[in-house]
Design a protein around this motif. Structure first.
Motif, PDB file in Angstrom:
ATOM      1  N   THR A 148       3.387  15.910   0.562  1.00 29.62           N
ATOM      2  CA  THR A 148       2.282  15.286   0.202  1.00 29.62           C
ATOM      3  C   THR A 148       1.875  13.976  -0.632  1.00 29.62           C
ATOM      4  OG1 THR A 148       2.058  17.656  -0.125  1.00 29.62           O
ATOM      5  CG2 THR A 148       0.589  16.620  -0.943  1.00 29.62           C
ATOM      6  N   ILE A 149       0.725  13.456   0.477  1.00 30.47           N
ATOM      7  CA  ILE A 149       0.379  11.867   0.149  1.00 30.47           C
ATOM      8  C   ILE A 149      -0.699  12.372  -1.107  1.00 30.47           C
ATOM      9  CG2 ILE A 149       0.667   9.321   0.075  1.00 30.47           C
ATOM     10  CD1 ILE A 149       2.386  10.137   2.888  1.00 30.47           C
ATOM     11  N   LEU A 150      -0.781  12.309  -1.798  1.00 32.32           N
ATOM     12  CA  LEU A 150      -2.717  12.293  -2.666  1.00 32.32           C
ATOM     13  C   LEU A 150      -3.254  10.549  -2.499  1.00 32.32           C
ATOM     14  CD1 LEU A 150      -0.872  13.711  -5.613  1.00 32.32           C
ATOM     15  CD2 LEU A 150      -1.849  14.948  -4.190  1.00 32.32           C
ATOM     16  N   ASN A 151      -3.010  10.296  -2.492  1.00 33.31           N
ATOM     17  CA  ASN A 151      -3.543   8.996  -1.795  1.00 33.31           C
ATOM     18  C   ASN A 151      -5.020   8.526  -0.579  1.00 33.31           C
ATOM     19  OD1 ASN A 151      -1.874   7.370  -0.011  1.00 33.31           O
ATOM     20  ND2 ASN A 151      -1.624   5.710  -1.222  1.00 33.31           N
ATOM     21  N   GLY A 152      -4.480   9.484   0.056  1.00 33.53           N
ATOM     22  CA  GLY A 152      -5.651   9.748   1.616  1.00 33.53           C
ATOM     23  C   GLY A 152      -4.477   9.030   2.246  1.00 33.53           C
ATOM     24  N   ALA A 153      -3.543   8.347   2.358  1.00 32.44           N
ATOM     25  CA  ALA A 153      -2.796   7.741   3.585  1.00 32.44           C
ATOM     26  C   ALA A 153      -1.925   9.379   4.099  1.00 32.44           C
ATOM     27  CB  ALA A 153      -1.505   7.088   2.516  1.00 32.44           C
TER      28      ALA A 153
ATOM     29  N   TYR B 250       4.296   6.229   4.322  1.00 35.52           N
ATOM     30  CA  TYR B 250       4.433   4.911   3.617  1.00 35.52           C
ATOM     31  C   TYR B 250       5.379   4.553   4.061  1.00 35.52           C
ATOM     32  CZ  TYR B 250       5.266   7.725  -0.770  1.00 35.52           C
ATOM     33  OH  TYR B 250       6.106   7.534  -1.467  1.00 35.52           O
TER      34      TYR B 250
END
Length: 354
Positions: free
Chosen positions: A232-237, A240
């Motif tokens: 899960t990526i929390l910054n909207g991306a 990366y």
């Protein structure tokens, strides 16, 4: 040259031509010899000069010039449209060759050598138009999918299991990247439209690839070179690429049921890793992001996935960012993009062919 000199040259040419079927013989006449001119009735032999074709250096220059023109395309939509026409052949041919193929036949879709077409049960038509391409000298040739499929079919008929066949394919064939060449020759290939099926021998040339199969195959390839994580990526991306020990780490967010989106993300991040953007401090981020997304668009197009809408918006934003810094795409960037896409297509196709 005077009029008289011109007339004399033309007369000599006519005399030489007229005398090409004549011959002098010598006859004895008493104590004298007599020279007699006879007509042999033979026609002059016509010598056909073999056309050497276009030189490798000339082909390379043409392709490089085309790449420069591509880099100067003004709008992103036009750039994507211009690049898409090369995506179909990138699996088998380099960036240069894909451009050369399109230059000689704008409608070309699937291109193979005459020998490779026979493995698909196809033969050249009488009026087949050859396409000139560059082939590397000094590195192993890549074996075409038709040859590999033909081998697999024969071994299955012999009763071998798929695991054994897979090992034999890895040992016997060059189906991935084969090395870097610096010297090239020219060869002839043909589009599928210039071939016809051999009755009773024709085999399917293409196969549909689902997003799930493509993603799983690409993930296996990525794990051979980098650390790969689904998280899960929390910054909207959606993904990366980062440093990881002595190498690079690729992280993608995989949401159940969104196979196409995660495939798009994985291709993009793997392109960043392959193009070593983490280490290219000289490359503005706008150009690096554009290189990665252009690669993604080409790979997706090759396998039948249309990323145009997302890619166009993404690339436009990052190219505007680069232009604000006085930077823009050049032919070197297009070259890197196309050859990176080719590597990815090659590696995936090599696994899918089995």
């Amino acid at each position: 040259m005077t009029e008289r000199q011109s007339w004399w040259i033309q007369l000599k040419r006519r005399r030489n031509k007229d005398m090409s079927n004549q011959k002098w013989i010598t006859k004895d006449s008493g104590d004298k010899k007599k020279h007699v001119l006879i007509n042999t009735g033979k026609k002059p032999r016509e010598v056909k000069v073999k056309n050497p074709g276009v030189s490798p250096s000339a082909l390379q220059k043409e392709a490089w010039d085309m790449m420069g023109s591509l880099a100067n395309v003004t709008t992103v939509d036009q750039l994507l449209l211009s690049m898409k026409k090369y995506s179909g052949t990138l699996g088998d041919y380099s960036a240069f060759n894909s451009m050369l193929i399109n230059m000689q036949n704008k409608n070309a879709t699937i291109v193979r050598s005459s020998t490779e077409w026979k493995y698909f049960g196809r033969e050249l038509k009488d009026d087949a138009r050859p396409i000139s391409v560059l082939y590397p000298i000094g590195v192993p040739r890549k074996d075409g999918p038709g040859k590999v499929k033909d081998f697999i079919e024969k071994k299955r008929k012999e009763g071998l299991d798929d695991e054994t066949i897979d090992k034999l394919v890895q040992e016997k064939f060059n189906i991935g990247s084969t090395g870097t060449a610096f010297v090239f020759g020219t060869g002839k290939v043909y589009d599928i439209s210039d071939t016809q099926g051999i009755p009773g021998k024709m085999k399917p040339v293409e196969q549909d690839v689902k997003a799930t199969a493509l993603y799983n195959t690409l993930k296996k390839i990525a794990k051979e070179h980098y650390t790969v994580e689904e998280d899960t990526i929390l910054n909207g991306a959606r993904g990366y690429t980062a440093h990881s020990g002595d190498g690079q780490k690729i992280v993608v967010m995989k949401i159940p049921g969104e196979d196409v989106n995660v495939l798009h993300t994985l291709i993009h991040e793997m392109s960043h890793a392959r193009l070593e953007h983490l280490y290219r401090k000289d490359l503005p981020r706008g150009i690096a992001e554009s290189e990665a997304e252009l690669s993604t668009y080409l790979v997706g197009s090759h396998f039948g996935f249309n990323f145009k809408d997302d890619s166009s918006t993404y690339i436009k934003g990052w190219l505007d960012n680069a232009k604000a810094q006085g930077k823009s795409l050049g032919k070197e960037n297009i070259d890197r993009v196309m050859n990176n896409a080719r590597w990815l297509i090659n590696e995936v196709s090599a696994r899918l062919v089995q």
